[in-house]
Design a protein around this motif. Structure first.
Motif, mmCIF file in Angstrom:
data_model
loop_
_atom_site.group_PDB
_atom_site.id
_atom_site.type_symbol
_atom_site.label_atom_id
_atom_site.label_comp_id
_atom_site.label_asym_id
_atom_site.label_seq_id
_atom_site.Cartn_x
_atom_site.Cartn_y
_atom_site.Cartn_z
ATOM 1 N N LEU A 1 36.190 41.967 16.876
ATOM 2 C CA LEU A 1 36.711 43.130 17.581
ATOM 3 C C LEU A 1 36.547 42.974 19.093
ATOM 4 O O LEU A 1 37.440 43.319 19.868
ATOM 5 N N ARG A 2 35.419 42.406 19.511
ATOM 6 C CA ARG A 2 35.199 42.185 20.943
ATOM 7 C C ARG A 2 36.258 41.231 21.515
ATOM 8 O O ARG A 2 36.738 41.418 22.633
ATOM 9 N N PHE A 3 36.633 40.192 20.751
ATOM 10 C CA PHE A 3 37.672 39.278 21.216
ATOM 11 C C PHE A 3 38.975 40.042 21.459
ATOM 12 O O PHE A 3 39.613 39.893 22.495
ATOM 13 N N LEU A 4 39.350 40.868 20.493
ATOM 14 C CA LEU A 4 40.576 41.664 20.644
ATOM 15 C C LEU A 4 40.513 42.534 21.896
ATOM 16 O O LEU A 4 41.452 42.555 22.690
ATOM 17 N N LEU A 5 39.401 43.220 22.074
ATOM 18 C CA LEU A 5 39.286 44.151 23.199
ATOM 19 C C LEU A 5 39.218 43.439 24.545
ATOM 20 O O LEU A 5 39.914 43.831 25.486
#
Length: 105
Positions: free
Chosen positions: A77-81
């Motif tokens: 999720l951090r990669f996406l954000l």
């Protein structure tokens, strides 16, 4: 899977992962994590708020998921954000956990 069935956001995330040479396993894991977050939200992750991130992390903890799996999901999720959506404000809301220290006497 045909490229027409892939959302523009997922396509952009895959392009970002390919540009950074992430392996197939990491890519599958990151996409699965983002799908899980979207299912929790019942809407696109593009519309997420800091409170949504907080509620999702609490939800993962309440389901009894291990620290390792929670960290794996939040890494995707951090990669996406951070990378795909460039939402550094939301990425900063993500915390990672450490296993409790075990002392040997």
């Amino acid at each position: 899977m045909s490229t027409e069935s892939i959302s523009p956001l997922r396509r952009r995330m895959i392009e970002d992962m390919n540009a950074r040479k992430l392996g197939p396993h990491s890519q599958r894991s990151h996409i699965h994590s983002c799908k899980r977050f979207a299912a929790f939200l019942k809407r696109s992750p593009e519309t997420a708020t800091p409170e949504d991130i907080r509620r999702f992390q609490l939800h993962l903890a309440e389901t009894g998921m291990s620290i390792c799996n929670r960290n794996r999901i939040m890494t995707g999720l951090r990669f996406l954000l951070r990378v795909t959506l460039r939402r550094l404000d939301l990425a900063a809301e993500i915390y990672h956990l450490r296993e409790p220290q075990r002392f040997l006497w």
